[in-house]
Motif scaffolding. Structure first.
Motif, PDB file in Angstrom:
ATOM      1  N   GLY A   1       0.456  -1.291   0.135  1.00  0.00           N
ATOM      2  CA  GLY A   1      -0.155   0.189  -0.211  1.00  0.00           C
ATOM      3  C   GLY A   1       0.984   1.134  -0.309  1.00  0.00           C
ATOM      4  N   GLY A   2       0.303   2.547  -0.703  1.00  0.00           N
ATOM      5  CA  GLY A   2       1.175   3.533  -0.397  1.00  0.00           C
ATOM      6  C   GLY A   2       0.085   4.343  -0.855  1.00  0.00           C
ATOM      7  N   SER A   3       0.571   5.838  -0.744  1.00  0.00           N
ATOM      8  CA  SER A   3       0.090   7.219  -0.259  1.00  0.00           C
ATOM      9  C   SER A   3       0.318   8.159  -2.202  1.00  0.00           C
ATOM     10  N   ARG A   4       0.964   7.370  -2.513  1.00  0.00           N
ATOM     11  CA  ARG A   4       1.345   8.058  -4.088  1.00  0.00           C
ATOM     12  C   ARG A   4       0.514   7.925  -5.046  1.00  0.00           C
ATOM     13  N   ARG A   5      -0.264   9.229  -6.105  1.00  0.00           N
ATOM     14  CA  ARG A   5      -0.959   8.470  -7.267  1.00  0.00           C
ATOM     15  C   ARG A   5      -0.479   7.381  -7.603  1.00  0.00           C
ATOM     16  N   ASP A   6       0.376   7.902  -8.185  1.00  0.00           N
ATOM     17  CA  ASP A   6       1.514   7.205  -9.042  1.00  0.00           C
ATOM     18  C   ASP A   6       1.210   5.824  -8.820  1.00  0.00           C
ATOM     19  N   GLU A   7       1.490   4.862  -7.391  1.00  0.00           N
ATOM     20  CA  GLU A   7       1.813   3.723  -6.809  1.00  0.00           C
ATOM     21  C   GLU A   7       0.358   3.010  -7.296  1.00  0.00           C
ATOM     22  N   TYR A   8      -0.574   3.376  -8.899  1.00  0.00           N
ATOM     23  CA  TYR A   8      -1.674   2.551  -8.570  1.00  0.00           C
ATOM     24  C   TYR A   8      -2.046   3.347  -9.686  1.00  0.00           C
ATOM     25  N   ASP A   9      -2.762   2.132 -10.447  1.00  0.00           N
ATOM     26  CA  ASP A   9      -3.802   2.217 -11.714  1.00  0.00           C
ATOM     27  C   ASP A   9      -4.812   3.060 -11.788  1.00  0.00           C
ATOM     28  N   TYR A  10      -5.280   2.742 -10.728  1.00  0.00           N
ATOM     29  CA  TYR A  10      -6.732   3.755 -10.898  1.00  0.00           C
ATOM     30  C   TYR A  10      -6.451   3.878  -9.715  1.00  0.00           C
ATOM     31  N   TRP A  11      -7.827   4.777 -10.098  1.00  0.00           N
ATOM     32  CA  TRP A  11      -8.603   6.040  -8.790  1.00  0.00           C
ATOM     33  C   TRP A  11      -9.841   6.487  -8.729  1.00  0.00           C
ATOM     34  N   GLY A  12     -10.762   6.114  -7.354  1.00  0.00           N
ATOM     35  CA  GLY A  12     -11.756   6.643  -7.837  1.00  0.00           C
ATOM     36  C   GLY A  12     -12.530   8.190  -7.193  1.00  0.00           C
ATOM     37  N   GLN A  13     -12.861   8.572  -7.680  1.00  0.00           N
ATOM     38  CA  GLN A  13     -13.892  10.118  -7.484  1.00  0.00           C
ATOM     39  C   GLN A  13     -13.459  10.619  -5.708  1.00  0.00           C
ATOM     40  N   GLY A  14     -13.706   9.635  -4.611  1.00  0.00           N
ATOM     41  CA  GLY A  14     -13.479  10.125  -3.761  1.00  0.00           C
ATOM     42  C   GLY A  14     -14.913  10.020  -2.983  1.00  0.00           C
ATOM     43  N   THR A  15     -15.238   9.735  -2.026  1.00  0.00           N
ATOM     44  CA  THR A  15     -16.103  10.154  -1.207  1.00  0.00           C
ATOM     45  C   THR A  15     -15.907  11.050   0.630  1.00  0.00           C
ATOM     46  N   GLN A  16     -16.829  12.327   0.560  1.00  0.00           N
ATOM     47  CA  GLN A  16     -16.197  13.406   1.461  1.00  0.00           C
ATOM     48  C   GLN A  16     -16.509  12.135   3.143  1.00  0.00           C
ATOM     49  N   VAL A  17     -15.814  12.368   4.448  1.00  0.00           N
ATOM     50  CA  VAL A  17     -16.266  11.846   4.881  1.00  0.00           C
ATOM     51  C   VAL A  17     -15.924  13.329   6.148  1.00  0.00           C
ATOM     52  N   ASN A  18     -17.197  13.388   6.937  1.00  0.00           N
ATOM     53  CA  ASN A  18     -16.777  14.334   8.369  1.00  0.00           C
ATOM     54  C   ASN A  18     -16.716  13.839   9.246  1.00  0.00           C
TER      55      ASN A  18
END
Length: 131
Positions: free
Chosen positions: A111-128
């Protein structure tokens, strides 16, 4: 077309719970590692947890162990993140990300914290998390 679509975010009080979902389409579930990565306001990306469906392996960042649980329904191609005992510091946009298993085969990457470590990303969901 590959799609990762997150849902389940919202407003919750400290100590509360939420379950996030990530609906995956366009690739074979077992061929990818799936992760949750979050981004708090004004901060960088932070890896949360990863799931390897073909072996059922799970990995967590230390601050999430015991509070968050990652799982999947591979019949429905959905990844989940059950979040309990939420804290104000958990406030963030939570992203679902996927990487082909072959990319890090033979390494100790999980697991990693950089965008380039993954092939695909979702758009995200906000948690408050707020009282």
């Amino acid at each position: 077309e590959v799609q990762l679509v997150e849902s389940g975010g919202g407003l919750v009080q400290p100590g509360g719970s939420l379950r996030l979902s990530c609906a995956v389409s366009g690739f074979t579930f077992n061929d990818y590692a799936l992760s949750w990565v979050r981004q708090a306001p004004g901060k960088g990306l932070e890896w949360v947890s990863s799931f390897y469906n073909y072996r059922g392996y799970t990995y967590y960042a230390d601050s999430m162990k015991g509070r968050f649980t990652i799982s999947a329904d591979d019949a429905k191609n959905i990844l989940y993140l059950q979040m309990n005992s939420l804290k104000v510091d958990d406030t963030a946009v939570y992203f679902c990300a996927a990487v082909h298993l072959g990319r890090y085969h033979g390494t100790d990457w999980y697991g990693g914290s950089r965008r380039d470590e993954y092939d695909y990303w979702g758009q995200g969901t906000q948690v408050n998390v707020s009282s």
